[in-house]
Motif scaffolding. Sequence first.
Motif, PDB file in Angstrom:
ATOM      1  N   ASN A 150       0.868  -1.181   0.000  1.00 41.29           N
ATOM      2  CA  ASN A 150       0.000   0.000   0.000  1.00 41.29           C
ATOM      3  C   ASN A 150       0.907   1.235   0.000  1.00 41.29           C
ATOM      4  OD1 ASN A 150       0.788   0.453   2.757  1.00 41.29           O
ATOM      5  ND2 ASN A 150      -0.769  -1.038   3.375  1.00 41.29           N
ATOM      6  N   LYS A 151       0.314   2.414   0.137  1.00 38.25           N
ATOM      7  CA  LYS A 151       1.129   3.630   0.034  1.00 38.25           C
ATOM      8  C   LYS A 151       2.238   3.658   1.086  1.00 38.25           C
ATOM      9  CE  LYS A 151      -2.305   6.693  -1.988  1.00 38.25           C
ATOM     10  NZ  LYS A 151      -3.650   6.409  -1.420  1.00 38.25           N
ATOM     11  N   SER A 152       1.974   3.122   2.268  1.00 35.93           N
ATOM     12  CA  SER A 152       2.989   3.217   3.321  1.00 35.93           C
ATOM     13  C   SER A 152       4.064   2.133   3.214  1.00 35.93           C
ATOM     14  CB  SER A 152       2.340   3.203   4.704  1.00 35.93           C
ATOM     15  OG  SER A 152       1.787   1.939   4.956  1.00 35.93           O
ATOM     16  N   THR A 153       3.844   1.108   2.392  1.00 36.59           N
ATOM     17  CA  THR A 153       4.871   0.068   2.275  1.00 36.59           C
ATOM     18  C   THR A 153       5.585   0.082   0.916  1.00 36.59           C
ATOM     19  OG1 THR A 153       3.281  -1.597   1.506  1.00 36.59           O
ATOM     20  CG2 THR A 153       3.680  -1.487   3.880  1.00 36.59           C
ATOM     21  N   PHE A 154       5.167   0.972  -0.001  1.00 32.50           N
ATOM     22  CA  PHE A 154       5.845   1.079  -1.299  1.00 32.50           C
ATOM     23  C   PHE A 154       7.314   1.466  -1.058  1.00 32.50           C
ATOM     24  CE2 PHE A 154       7.290   3.656  -4.901  1.00 32.50           C
ATOM     25  CZ  PHE A 154       7.080   2.768  -5.940  1.00 32.50           C
TER      26      PHE A 154
END
Length: 322
Positions: A210-214
Motif C-alpha cells: 500500500n502507500k505506506s509500504t511502497f
Amino acid sequence: MKIFITRKIPKQGLDLLLKQGYKIEINKYNRALTKNEIINGLKNKDGLLCLLTDNIDKDIIESESKLKMIANYAVGYDNIDIEAATEKRIPVSNTPDVLTDTTAEMAWALLLSVSRRIVEGDQYTRSGKFGGWDPMLMLGQDISNKTLGILGTGRIGASFALKSKGFKMNILYFDEKINGKLEKELNAKKVGKSELIKKSDFISIHLPLNKSTFHFIGLKELKNMKNNAILINTSRGAIINEEALAKALKENWIFGAGLDVYENEPVLNSKLLVLNNIIIQPHSASATFKTRSNMAIIAAKNMIEGLNGKIPTNCVNKQIFK
Ligand code: GLV
Ligand code: GLV
C-alpha cells in the motif's frame, strides 16, 4: 447469474459455481487479459472472478452496471481499486488462510536456498565443474541460532516465524500490532524498523502493498543491513526498490536475496538477473496442487455468498454492509 472469470482456475471452484446454475465465461487464452478484454468479458455479468495479475480499476468496475460481486483469486488485493468498488457497494473478497502455510514454506525454501547457495551449487555441479571436496567451495551462511527479522506478522508472517522453531533463532518483528503468540512461543521481540534492519541476519517481508509500504526497503535500509544479511520477499515486489537491491547485491552490501515477486511483474529488472547472489521464483509461493484448489473453492464460495446478498466470508470492504 452470469460470471466472468479472467483466467482458468482449478476445477473445484468452477464446479461449485456451475452447481449453483450460474453461467460462467472463462478467458479462453492462456495469458492475462488486457483492460479492454476484461471490460468486454464483463458485459452483462453479475460477478467477476479475477486474479492478482488483473488491474481492476475504476473504469472496469464502473463499466458494467449489473456487477454485484468481485472475488479475487489471491490473498493480496492491491490489484483492485477497493475505493471504487466500495463506492458502488460491490463487495470484494480475497482468499486468506488456505495459502498461509504454503506461502510461508516458500519463504523458508528461499531462505534455505540463498543461505546455502542451492541454485548456484546445482548449476556448478551440473556443468561439470565439481572436481571433488574443497575446503573453500560454496561457502554460505548458518541459520541456527541467528537473528530472524520479520516485517509484518499477520497470518503469513506469523506462520513463517513459527516454522523457525527447529532453528532456535532469535526473533525480531516489526508490525503495528503486538503478536502475543509469537512473543509467548518464540520469545519474539517487537522492534522498530531500523532496529530490525540493523540486527537481523535474515529479513523476510510479509507486508501488504500500500502507500505506506511502497519501497519500504530502499538504499538506506540496504546500507544499514549486516554484510551477511539475506533478504526474502514473498509478498509484493514494489515493497523493495529493485534498483537499490541490484546495487546492494552487486556491491555485496548484503549476502543475498530470494524473491518470488517483482516490482513490475512480469517484467524483470535485468540488473538483478545477472547476479549470482539472488534466487528468483515466478510468483509461485502459493503454487501447490492443494492450495490452488482451495483458493478456487474459497473464491467460488465468496462469489456465491456475495451474489446471494450475504456478506462474503472473506469480504475486504465489509463497511458497505453497515
Ligand atoms: C499471491 O500473491 C496472493 O496474493 O495470493
Ligand atoms: C496477509 O494477507 C497474510 O495473510 O499475512
